[in-house]
Design a protein around this motif. Structure first.
Motif, mmCIF file in Angstrom:
data_model
loop_
_atom_site.group_PDB
_atom_site.id
_atom_site.type_symbol
_atom_site.label_atom_id
_atom_site.label_comp_id
_atom_site.label_asym_id
_atom_site.label_seq_id
_atom_site.Cartn_x
_atom_site.Cartn_y
_atom_site.Cartn_z
ATOM 1 N N ASN A 155 39.177 -25.937 66.200
ATOM 2 C CA ASN A 155 40.113 -24.944 66.737
ATOM 3 C C ASN A 155 40.896 -24.333 65.592
ATOM 4 O OD1 ASN A 155 39.544 -25.684 69.467
ATOM 5 N ND2 ASN A 155 40.787 -27.508 69.131
ATOM 6 N N SER A 156 40.847 -23.010 65.464
ATOM 7 C CA SER A 156 41.541 -22.357 64.369
ATOM 8 C C SER A 156 41.943 -20.948 64.766
ATOM 9 C CB SER A 156 40.623 -22.316 63.140
ATOM 10 O OG SER A 156 41.220 -21.598 62.100
ATOM 11 N N VAL A 157 43.137 -20.533 64.378
ATOM 12 C CA VAL A 157 43.573 -19.154 64.583
ATOM 13 C C VAL A 157 42.880 -18.272 63.547
ATOM 14 C CG1 VAL A 157 45.536 -17.584 64.483
ATOM 15 C CG2 VAL A 157 45.770 -19.799 65.593
ATOM 16 N N ASP A 158 42.938 -18.701 62.286
ATOM 17 C CA ASP A 158 42.245 -18.002 61.212
ATOM 18 C C ASP A 158 40.806 -18.502 61.171
ATOM 19 O OD1 ASP A 158 44.657 -16.815 60.489
ATOM 20 O OD2 ASP A 158 45.155 -18.456 59.129
ATOM 21 N N GLU A 159 39.912 -17.695 60.669
ATOM 22 C CA GLU A 159 38.519 -18.116 60.512
ATOM 23 C C GLU A 159 38.404 -18.843 59.185
ATOM 24 O OE1 GLU A 159 36.289 -14.536 60.892
ATOM 25 O OE2 GLU A 159 36.818 -14.278 62.986
ATOM 26 N N VAL A 160 38.492 -20.180 59.222
ATOM 27 C CA VAL A 160 38.538 -20.989 58.019
ATOM 28 C C VAL A 160 37.238 -21.758 57.848
ATOM 29 C CG1 VAL A 160 39.727 -22.904 56.872
ATOM 30 C CG2 VAL A 160 41.022 -21.273 58.234
ATOM 31 N N VAL A 161 36.638 -21.640 56.662
ATOM 32 C CA VAL A 161 35.494 -22.456 56.274
ATOM 33 C C VAL A 161 35.723 -22.882 54.836
ATOM 34 C CG1 VAL A 161 33.007 -22.533 55.873
ATOM 35 C CG2 VAL A 161 33.898 -21.264 57.825
ATOM 36 N N PHE B 186 44.124 -29.227 59.202
ATOM 37 C CA PHE B 186 45.425 -28.631 59.468
ATOM 38 C C PHE B 186 45.205 -27.236 60.042
ATOM 39 C CE2 PHE B 186 46.454 -31.531 55.898
ATOM 40 C CZ PHE B 186 47.298 -32.382 56.593
ATOM 41 N N THR B 187 45.518 -27.071 61.335
ATOM 42 C CA THR B 187 45.441 -25.768 61.994
ATOM 43 C C THR B 187 46.688 -25.608 62.847
ATOM 44 O OG1 THR B 187 44.326 -26.528 64.010
ATOM 45 C CG2 THR B 187 42.914 -25.944 62.139
ATOM 46 N N THR B 188 46.791 -24.475 63.509
ATOM 47 C CA THR B 188 47.897 -24.240 64.435
ATOM 48 C C THR B 188 47.855 -25.240 65.585
ATOM 49 O OG1 THR B 188 47.837 -21.899 63.886
ATOM 50 C CG2 THR B 188 48.972 -22.495 65.916
ATOM 51 N N TYR B 189 46.652 -25.683 65.953
ATOM 52 C CA TYR B 189 46.463 -26.563 67.107
ATOM 53 C C TYR B 189 46.370 -28.044 66.761
ATOM 54 C CZ TYR B 189 45.126 -22.022 68.950
ATOM 55 O OH TYR B 189 45.104 -20.699 69.283
ATOM 56 N N ASP B 190 45.861 -28.374 65.585
ATOM 57 C CA ASP B 190 45.580 -29.771 65.229
ATOM 58 C C ASP B 190 46.097 -30.110 63.841
ATOM 59 O OD1 ASP B 190 43.912 -30.278 67.583
ATOM 60 O OD2 ASP B 190 42.433 -28.996 66.601
ATOM 61 N N THR B 191 46.569 -31.366 63.707
ATOM 62 C CA THR B 191 46.948 -31.890 62.406
ATOM 63 C C THR B 191 46.412 -33.311 62.303
ATOM 64 O OG1 THR B 191 48.955 -30.560 62.341
ATOM 65 C CG2 THR B 191 48.858 -32.454 60.864
ATOM 66 N N GLU C 204 45.721 -23.034 56.980
ATOM 67 C CA GLU C 204 44.765 -23.844 57.734
ATOM 68 C C GLU C 204 43.641 -24.313 56.821
ATOM 69 O OE1 GLU C 204 45.309 -22.187 62.222
ATOM 70 O OE2 GLU C 204 43.512 -21.594 61.161
ATOM 71 N N LYS C 205 43.172 -25.544 57.102
ATOM 72 C CA LYS C 205 42.068 -26.085 56.308
ATOM 73 C C LYS C 205 41.398 -27.219 57.049
ATOM 74 C CE LYS C 205 44.904 -29.258 53.560
ATOM 75 N NZ LYS C 205 45.259 -29.658 52.187
ATOM 76 N N ALA C 206 40.181 -27.527 56.598
ATOM 77 C CA ALA C 206 39.417 -28.668 57.117
ATOM 78 C C ALA C 206 38.638 -29.244 55.932
ATOM 79 C CB ALA C 206 38.478 -28.242 58.231
ATOM 80 N N GLU C 207 39.262 -30.161 55.232
ATOM 81 C CA GLU C 207 38.648 -30.742 54.037
ATOM 82 C C GLU C 207 38.021 -32.094 54.353
ATOM 83 O OE1 GLU C 207 41.625 -30.948 50.989
ATOM 84 O OE2 GLU C 207 41.589 -28.788 50.657
ATOM 85 N N SER D 79 36.792 -37.124 66.009
ATOM 86 C CA SER D 79 38.076 -37.813 65.863
ATOM 87 C C SER D 79 39.024 -37.113 64.892
ATOM 88 C CB SER D 79 37.861 -39.263 65.434
ATOM 89 O OG SER D 79 37.192 -39.321 64.204
ATOM 90 N N VAL D 80 38.526 -36.158 64.095
ATOM 91 C CA VAL D 80 39.395 -35.366 63.222
ATOM 92 C C VAL D 80 39.266 -33.867 63.529
ATOM 93 C CG1 VAL D 80 39.611 -37.035 61.350
ATOM 94 C CG2 VAL D 80 37.688 -35.435 61.348
ATOM 95 N N GLN D 81 38.619 -33.516 64.644
ATOM 96 C CA GLN D 81 38.498 -32.144 65.122
ATOM 97 C C GLN D 81 37.944 -31.180 64.063
ATOM 98 O OE1 GLN D 81 39.264 -30.886 68.437
ATOM 99 N NE2 GLN D 81 38.843 -33.057 68.636
#
Length: 187
Positions: free
Chosen positions: A40-46, A129-134, A89-92, A169-171
């Protein structure tokens, strides 16, 4: 749950290696451009990085293979979204991957499409880290591998495909655009 999953993977990989229904064995090595993104992300993050994986390929038939695997994925955020706008926002993912998959492929000469699915575990550090999930976790989590692509060549020894590891488990999901080579093992 974690201990049961690890125990199941060890039992399956150790017992299947000498099973009578295995026709051929080989080693498959992949390397590629690693990616990770949040569910789930507001920005398009990759986020991008590096991916490497090795598999023991146990051929059951011309269209079914069992594949225990071990690999590594490392992705980092550059602080920008896909449109090159700044974002927080990020997904590392920085993880060791371990598990088992089943590959189904069309036994077509020279170009054989395939799909894989399985179950595994990721061991490492995960940040979403997104607007919806941490989520900021370290340790052991489960993942669901899913891959698709093409096996190329007379003996299908070259592989070009996409590999994904869904980590609920980490979305986030981690994955790669990867190239692989298969080396037959002598019996």
């Amino acid at each position: 749950m974690k201990k049961t999953l690890i125990l199941l993977i060890i039992i399956l990989t150790s017992n299947l290696a000498e099973a009578q229904f295995i026709k051929e064995k080989s080693i498959h090595a992949q390397i590629g451009y690693g990616l990770s993104a949040p569910y789930n992300s507001v920005d398009e993050v990759v986020d991008t990085g590096f991916f490497a994986q090795g598999e023991l390929v146990m051929k059951v038939t011309s269209w079914v293979e069992l594949k225990p695997y071990a690999g590594f994925i490392l992705t980092n955020s550059n602080g920008k979204d896909l449109n090159d706008n700044p974002t927080d926002e990020k997904a590392e993912t920085k993880a060791f991957l371990l598990g088992g998959k089943v590959r189904l492929r069309a036994p077509i000469p020279w170009v054989a499409p395939y799909v894989e699915v399985g179950m595994g575990t990721s061991i490492g550090k995960f940040e979403t880290f997104t607007t919806y999930d941490t989520y900021d976790k370290s340790g052991l989590i489960y993942h669901i591998p899913f891959s698709f692509g093409l096996e190329l060549g007379k003996n299908h020894n070259v592989d070009l495909g996409f590999a994904y590891f869904f980590q609920p488990s980490v979305q986030q999901y981690a994955g790669a655009f990867a190239v692989g080579i298969t080396f037959p093992l002598n019996n």
